[in-house]
Design an enzyme around this catalytic site. Structure first.
Site, PDB file in Angstrom:
ATOM      1  N   GLU A 166       0.815  -1.215   0.000  1.00  0.00           N
ATOM      2  CA  GLU A 166       0.000   0.000   0.000  1.00  0.00           C
ATOM      3  C   GLU A 166       0.854   1.273   0.000  1.00  0.00           C
ATOM      4  O   GLU A 166       0.744   2.138   0.871  1.00  0.00           O
ATOM      5  CB  GLU A 166      -0.962  -0.011   1.187  1.00  0.00           C
ATOM      6  CG  GLU A 166      -1.988  -1.118   1.100  1.00  0.00           C
ATOM      7  CD  GLU A 166      -3.025  -1.097   2.200  1.00  0.00           C
ATOM      8  OE1 GLU A 166      -4.120  -1.653   1.992  1.00  0.00           O
ATOM      9  OE2 GLU A 166      -2.748  -0.537   3.278  1.00  0.00           O
ATOM     10  N   GLU A 210      -6.072  -7.717  -1.677  1.00  0.00           N
ATOM     11  CA  GLU A 210      -6.798  -7.813  -0.412  1.00  0.00           C
ATOM     12  C   GLU A 210      -8.275  -7.581  -0.723  1.00  0.00           C
ATOM     13  O   GLU A 210      -8.633  -6.548  -1.288  1.00  0.00           O
ATOM     14  CB  GLU A 210      -6.316  -6.777   0.605  1.00  0.00           C
ATOM     15  CG  GLU A 210      -4.889  -6.985   1.070  1.00  0.00           C
ATOM     16  CD  GLU A 210      -4.467  -5.984   2.139  1.00  0.00           C
ATOM     17  OE1 GLU A 210      -5.356  -5.345   2.749  1.00  0.00           O
ATOM     18  OE2 GLU A 210      -3.250  -5.831   2.352  1.00  0.00           O
TER      19      GLU A 210
END
Length: 646
Positions: free
Chosen positions: A143, A301
């Site tokens: 991320e 995810e």
């Protein structure tokens, strides 16, 4: 077949659980696991002391079950010994103080120490696992965002970046308009990051835009640095990194250039908003990910349970949400959907960010729904298929940044305008790519370019050419306002686009949360945030204001240009407004639309290999019934149905 997988953290669990977890995954139909993105302290517990034994055993175990492995470089969370011994690896806050350790993502991308130790751990990983056929892909970090690190290394690199781009302080002062507030630079040492506690909007907007461009460049360089390291050992490696829509967003398009696949962390809402005009569908996010490289992508995810970490827990996913949201991603181009996570953590800050199995370790409703997803995904013959679109939305990282630096009015958000047009398009059953302004426009019939706030002359020329050659262009309020340096342009708006739009803005009214109204096609619509009062110069009026001091003035126009058209939308409406407007735009462009789809029912098609798979998703918490393809469909909340055509 789209691969369904899970995120797994062997370092979090007693090794006695690994075998039963891997066996249950294999029985359930899990095809891939992602591991090790936060495991640096377990891989290198002390400087130069490595322990790969536990990861060797985990890789071997999953490989023995026929499960593929995505290994991650663990650079998001360097071990505390590294920060303690090499403090330059830490980000520096705007206060000038190093960021406090204790969570994750503390690292400075430009730190020499971080680069040194990252290179060593990445080389160790790739040399150890690069030839293992079970390791089928590599994820860089986790991320990544364009963090605003203000350390000495970043300060020097920022100055170097400006020197290379502008050449001299005189050029910088001219480009920035630094004579305002006596801000002219007379020495390079006077150029610093935005230190202090002032709101960022108080700084020179040109300087702030370049600062964020530099921060984007820093994360791009960090990704390229890691990708090149991995390929030195594994030339054929498949490399990705997981993105998300964060506060300091990177330039997704440039960041992904050295990568093979775009990946996204997808957490659709578990509690739907009460406001029927709220835009909650993650179809927008998924189409953005597909548009980055204009090809299929991965989910790294995916929603598995109630999220909860830095905020109170949200509602548990309703029945069919786990499966429906994953299939929605596949419908929009995902070739792999990896769920976060296999089991909810029993320690750490994310213990209430729920996985497929709760801390009880007893499978329940969510897990059995996931198992059904695995079976349905395996039965879907998506190999060789892609989503194709006749319509593109242009996304500009510079405009997003500039509007964060100088918000225009209450409720005015760049993403909201993008999402509103996107919602109007998919409400008509059409596909849409969200692409970079620098992408190739050929192959599209309609280019929608909301809020072209920062003017790029090359993009202006390409939009003119696109319309001249028969394409349809859609522009909106706050286009042509700024030049490439984030300074206002001295010309009637939309400035560089005025000839294309066939109209100019006489004046504008930033009404914020207040309401105004426009009439279009004999129906009145509520609008808010922004009202451009337009003066046509060859354009035809298709919507006018019905109240306020500009009652009767044009709000939306369309102009013939060459063999094409350009629409100009001077205000911001609600969902029905954009559906009606997009229906006109797409129909006039000769595109097929479906006007009677129930609200929040989404269609997407994947084509290839002589077949077409049409996905029909009920993104509602209510059952819907409708007719399509001469068939009657009844869909439960969050249910996905498919139709395959040869």
């Amino acid at each position: 077949m789209a691969k369904i997988g899970v995120d797994y953290y062997p370092e979090h669990w007693d090794e006695s659980l690994w075998e039963q977890d891997a066996e249950l995954m294999a029985q359930t139909g899990v095809k891939v696991v992602r591991m090790a993105e936060f495991a640096w302290s377990r891989l290198e517990p002390k400087e130069g002391v490595f322990d790969f034994g536990w990861l060797d055993r985990a890789v071997e175990l999953f490989a023995s079950k026929g499960i593929e492995i995505i290994l991650c470089t663990p650079t998001n969370c360097p071990p505390l010994w590294l920060y303690e011994k090499y403090p330059d690896a830490l980000q520096t806050e705007r206060s000038g103080q190093p960021i406090a350790t204790g969570i994750r993502g503390h690292r400075c991308y430009n730190s020499p120490s971080l680069r040194k130790f990252s290179e060593r751990i990445i080389r160790r990983l790739t040399e150890r696992y690069g030839s293992n056929p079970a390791v089928t892909a590599w994820q860089i970090d986790n991320e990544l965002d364009a963090v605003h690190c203000c350390c000495p290394e970043c300060t020097e690199r920022f100055r170097k970046y400006l020197k290379e781009k502008y050449g001299s302080l005189e050029s910088i002062n001219k480009a920035f308009g630094s004579n305002v507030w006596s801000g002219e630079y007379s020495a390079w040492t006077q150029i610093k990051p935005p230190l202090g506690s002032y709101p960022l909007g108080w700084y020179n907007p040109s300087y702030m835009l370049e600062w964020h461009r530099f921060c984007q460049k820093s994360v791009n360089d960090f990704v390229r640095f890691q990708a090149e390291l991995i390929r030195e050992t594994i030339p054929e490696a498949v490399i990705t990194t997981n993105t998300w829509l964060c506060e300091n967003a990177p330039d997704f398009y440039k960041m992904s250039e050295p990568l093979d696949v775009v990946s996204y962390d997808n957490y659709p809402p578990t509690r739907l908003p009460d406001d029927p005009d709220a835009l909650y569908s993650h179809a927008f996010h998924l189409d953005l990910m597909r548009g980055i490289k204009r090809k299929n992508f991965w989910i790294m995810e995916q929603l598995s349970g109630a999220p909860g970490c830095w905020m109170p827990m949200t509602a548990a996913p309703k029945p069919e949400m786990i499966k429906g949201y994953a299939l929605q991603a596949i419908a929009r181009g995902a070739d792999s959907v990896v769920h976060f996570r296999w089991r909810s953590a029993v320690s750490g800050a994310e213990m209430f960010w729920h996985g497929l199995i709760d801390q009880s370790n007893v499978p329940s409703r969510r897990f059995y729904e996931f198992a059904q997803l695995c079976r349905e995904a395996e039965a879907l013959d998506t190999d060789g298929t892609e989503v194709s679109s006749d319509i593109a939305l242009l996304y500009s990282p510079d405009t997003e940044t500039a509007l964060k630096i100088q918000p225009q009015t209450d409720g005015f958000h760049y993403y909201n305008q993008l999402k509103s047009f996107h919602d109007g398009i998919i409400s008509l059953g059409a596909n849409c790519d969200i692409i970079s302004q620098s992408a190739d426009f050929s192959g599209y019939s309609v280019i929608i370019a909301p809020t072209m706030f920062i003017t790029d002359e090359s993009v202006v020329k390409r939009l003119y050419s696109f319309a001249e050659n028969g394409g349809t262009v859609v522009l909106t309020n706050r286009s042509g306002v700024k030049d490439q340096y984030n300074n206002c342009i001295m010309a009637p708006l939309p400035a560089a686009y005025s000839e294309l739009t066939g109209c100019t803005v006489q004046e504008f009214d930033p009404i914020g949360w207040d309401a105004a109204h426009v009439e279009m096609n004999g129906r009145e619509y509520e609008v808010s945030c922004w009202c451009d009062v337009l003066k046509p110069d060859g354009a035809a009026v298709i919507a006018s204001y019905t109240d306020r001091f500009y009652k009767g003035s044009p709000a939306v126009t369309v102009n013939s240009f060459g063999r094409g058209k350009c629409y100009y939308v001077g205000t911001i409406g609600k969902r029905d407004f954009y559906k009606e407007l997009c229906a006109r735009i797409l129909s006039d462009a000769g595109l097929d639309i479906i006007t009677d789809l129930p609200r929040n029912v989404e269609l997407s098609a994947r084509k290839g290999g002589g077949k077409e798979i049409i996905f029909i998703f009920n993104n509602n918490d209510k059952e819907v019934e409708f007719s399509y393809l001469n068939k009657k469909f009844r869909l439960k909340p969050f249910e996905m149905k498919t139709v395959t055509q040869s």
